[in-house]
Design an enzyme around this catalytic site. Structure first.
Site, PDB file in Angstrom:
ATOM      1  N   GLY A  57     -21.960  29.393 -24.658  1.00 42.12           N
ATOM      2  CA  GLY A  57     -20.992  30.147 -23.868  1.00 42.12           C
ATOM      3  C   GLY A  57     -20.514  31.344 -24.653  1.00 42.12           C
ATOM      4  CB  CYS A  84     -25.103  27.950 -28.970  1.00 40.00           C
ATOM      5  SG  CYS A  84     -24.609  29.526 -29.647  1.00 40.00           S
ATOM      6  CE1 TYR A  85     -16.721  28.026 -27.293  1.00 40.81           C
ATOM      7  CE2 TYR A  85     -17.253  26.183 -25.846  1.00 40.81           C
ATOM      8  CZ  TYR A  85     -16.317  27.004 -26.456  1.00 40.81           C
ATOM      9  OH  TYR A  85     -14.992  26.805 -26.220  1.00 40.81           O
ATOM     10  CG  HIS A 171     -29.718  29.444 -27.358  1.00 42.33           C
ATOM     11  ND1 HIS A 171     -28.824  29.004 -26.412  1.00 42.33           N
ATOM     12  CD2 HIS A 171     -29.033  30.296 -28.154  1.00 42.33           C
ATOM     13  CE1 HIS A 171     -27.656  29.573 -26.606  1.00 42.33           C
ATOM     14  NE2 HIS A 171     -27.752  30.368 -27.667  1.00 42.33           N
ATOM     15  CD  GLU A 173     -31.000  27.153 -24.208  1.00 42.52           C
ATOM     16  OE1 GLU A 173     -31.215  26.292 -25.080  1.00 42.52           O
ATOM     17  OE2 GLU A 173     -29.971  27.857 -24.191  1.00 42.52           O
ATOM     18  CB  SER A 225     -37.756  34.483   6.787  1.00 43.84           C
ATOM     19  OG  SER A 225     -38.088  33.954   5.516  1.00 43.84           O
ATOM     20  N   GLY A 226     -40.961  33.445   6.826  1.00 43.13           N
ATOM     21  CA  GLY A 226     -42.221  33.724   6.130  1.00 43.13           C
ATOM     22  C   GLY A 226     -42.032  33.734   4.620  1.00 43.13           C
ATOM     23  N   GLY A 227     -40.790  33.712   4.154  1.00 44.77           N
ATOM     24  CA  GLY A 227     -40.513  33.633   2.719  1.00 44.77           C
ATOM     25  C   GLY A 227     -40.739  32.211   2.210  1.00 44.77           C
ATOM     26  CB  VAL A 228     -40.921  30.847  -1.267  1.00 47.06           C
ATOM     27  CG1 VAL A 228     -41.389  29.550  -1.880  1.00 47.06           C
ATOM     28  CG2 VAL A 228     -41.696  32.019  -1.795  1.00 47.06           C
ATOM     29  CG  ASP A 229     -36.273  30.069  -0.774  1.00 46.16           C
ATOM     30  OD1 ASP A 229     -37.134  29.757  -1.616  1.00 46.16           O
ATOM     31  OD2 ASP A 229     -35.380  30.893  -0.985  1.00 46.16           O
ATOM     32  CB  SER A 230     -37.398  29.784   5.692  1.00 49.47           C
ATOM     33  OG  SER A 230     -38.370  30.805   5.753  1.00 49.47           O
ATOM     34  CB  SER A 231     -42.612  28.835   4.001  1.00 51.76           C
ATOM     35  OG  SER A 231     -42.634  30.127   4.537  1.00 51.76           O
ATOM     36  CE  LYS A 371     -37.837  32.031  -4.380  1.00 54.47           C
ATOM     37  NZ  LYS A 371     -37.039  32.396  -3.204  1.00 54.47           N
TER      38      LYS A 371
END
Ligand code: XMP
Length: 515
Positions: A57, A84-85, A171, A173, A225-231, A371
């Protein structure tokens, strides 16, 4: 999702890497969730996490009012890893001492592992890591041992093996830390005893069961919509309830070339969904006539979408559920480390504004996913790579890539130019590293010469950017010969264009879209 799975709680102290930690844990097949840094120990223990990670942080534990976790967290018998923090706070809360470092370490550093303990077991003694800190641990709390050091930081890692409490000054990650994933994995599997039960194939089965239980024998509508999420949402809900899912795809006339056809082919064809395509281009063009202001365009398109979608949804009769692609980053509730809690909840534009007689209950099957997990899920559900790897495309579509008035002719011209950008770049080996690549049409004409004649034609801009999240971006260093090919194809093959320019602005101060 969490209660059925082993899970890791990540207390978020406001690091830019907090979400990345959560993703890294999930990449090790262990479910993780971000929780507020000030969650009471009893409330967290009641949810039975297998382990706790304290994020980094921007604050310093030496400041008054620095954000602190409930100290009782360390006494629950749950393994803890401070990063870290999180390490410095652990040192302070358990009776050690933190001081401002003599030198600020930011960027690459090399640690030497002195005691491997569980975290560094069987890893090399020298490791290149990523540091970003000013303060450092001057005295460790009782019972802790230093596990690793750098030339300027004697406690680059510490641990109390009996209490299963660890801290890292660097870190693990970020990709710049070598063996970072191995260190996290050792914490998850060897310290916390995780088994790794977070897998997409199981996720599909579980989600299908949840959707079926919630929906029963009723129907669901989904705005595709044709986008990834709604598909991905449509494919998942379709697997659960088949043709009781009704997908509405609004073709607003502002899509890229071939996009509406691909959606029809994939969802109506291959998947056999009940797909209702509404060809609403004329309505959108009518409402956009004469409008040049970008925000006005967005408002008009947003409203028109709601009108068209609602009218189509009403025709379905009584459908109680709306499926939508809300993702985990949209719903994370975080507390700002300075000042009070701040919920970062974004609303999806196609829901907030629906008319009151359409009151749906929401089905949000990917609201626990990042995502990249949604993409993995999409592949597992059999969606084509062209959809799974699709670049983000703005809701207002090509309207915000046509500077000035939006007319059918100008959209057609931009679609032609844009198609050539996509065709050429899809052959480029670096394509997967691009965030977005598209053409923009300017409202100016410039002089050119073609054959023996003078031309006075339009200008197309190429916008090709690299980015992690769209918040910041840089223009991509595309090889000149590819830029050259795109330019000559557009100028030779798209009537009305005699000049192509490349946008070399970063965000900030420019934005990715031109409007
Ligand atoms: P900017 O232009 O703000 O874009 O740098 C950042 C990201 O957001 C997308 N974008 C939009 N998406 N509706 C959307 O759904 C919009 O009005 C909109 N404007 C920008 C843009 O494509 C980029 O990925």
């Amino acid at each position: 999702m969490a209660p059925a799975h082993e899970w890791i709680a990540i207390l978020d102290f406001g690091s830019q890497y907090s979400q990345l930690i959560a993703r890294r844990v999930r990449e090790q097949q262990v479910y993780s969730e971000l929780v507020r840094f000030d969650i009471p120990a009893a409330a967290l223990a009641a949810r039975r996490p297998a382990g706790i990670i304290l994020s980094g942080g921007p604050a310093s534990v030496l400041e008054d009012g620095a954000p602190l976790c409930d100290p009782a967290l360390y006494a629950q018998g749950i393994p803890v890893l401070g990063i870290c923090y999180g390490l410095q706070m652990t040192a302070k809360l358990l009776g050690g001492r933190v001081r401002p470092g003599a030198a600020r370490e930011y960027g690459p550093a090399r640690i030497t592992v002195r005691r491997p303990a569980a975290l560094f077991r069987n890893l090399p003694e020298g490791l290149d890591v990523w540091m970003s800190h000013g303060d450092q641990v001057a005295e460790m709390p009782e019972g802790f041992a230093a596990l690793a050091e750098t030339a300027t930081c004697p406690v680059a890692a510490m641990g109390h093996e009996g209490r299963r409490i660890y801290g890292l000054q660097f870190h693990p990650e970020v990709v710049h830390t070598h063996h970072g994933a191995d260190i996290l994995r050792r914490f998850l599997y060897d310290v916390c005893g995780c088994r790794g039960d977070w897998r997409m194939a199981d996720f599909i089965e579980e989600s299908v069961a949840v959707v079926r239980a919630k929906v029963g024998d009723r129907d669901v509508v989904c705005g595709l919509s044709g986008g990834v999420d709604s598909s991905v949402v449509a494919a998942l809900v379709h697997r659960a309830i088949g043709r009781r899912l009704h997908c509405i795809f609004v073709d607003n006339g502002l899509l890229r070339a071939g996009e509406a056809e691909e959606v029809e082919r994939t969802f109506g064809g291959a998947f056999g969904m009940d797909l209702r395509v509404v060809r609403a281009g004329p309505l959108f063009f009518e409402r956009l006539r004469g409008v040049t202001d970008p925000e006005e365009k967005r408002k008009i398109i947003g409203r028109a979408f709601i009108d068209v979608f609602s009218a189509e949804a009403r025709q379905l009769g009584d459908v109680p559920f709306l499926a939508q692609g809300t993702l985990y980053p949209d719903v994370i509730e975080s507390a700002s480390p300075t000042g009070g809690p701040s919920a970062t909840i974004k609303s999806h534009h196609n829901v907030g504004g629906l008319p009151p007689d359409l009151h749906f209950s929401l089905i949000e099957p990917v609201r626990d996913l990042f995502k990249d997990e949604v993409r993995v899920l999409g592949r597992a559900l059999g969606l084509p790579e062209t959809i799974v790897n699709r670049q983000p495309f703005p809701g207002p579509g090509l309207a915000v890539r046509i500077i000035g008035e939006v007319t059918p002719d100008r959209v057609a011209l931009l679609q032609q130019a844009d198609r050539r950008v996509q065709e050429e770049l899809s052959r480029y080996e670096g394509y997967a590293g691009l965030w977005q690549s598209f053409a923009v049409l300017l409202p100016v004409r410039t002089v050119g010469v073609m054959g023996d004649g003078r031309t006075y034609d339009q200008v197309v801009v190429l916008r090709i950017v690299e980015s992690q999240d769209g918040m910041t971006a840089d223009w991509s260093r595309i090889p000149y010969d590819i830029l050259g090919r795109i330019s000559s194809r557009i100028i030779n093959e798209v009537p009305g264009v005699n000049r192509v320019v490349y946008d070399i602005s970063s965000k900030p101060p420019a934005t990715i879209e031109w409007e």
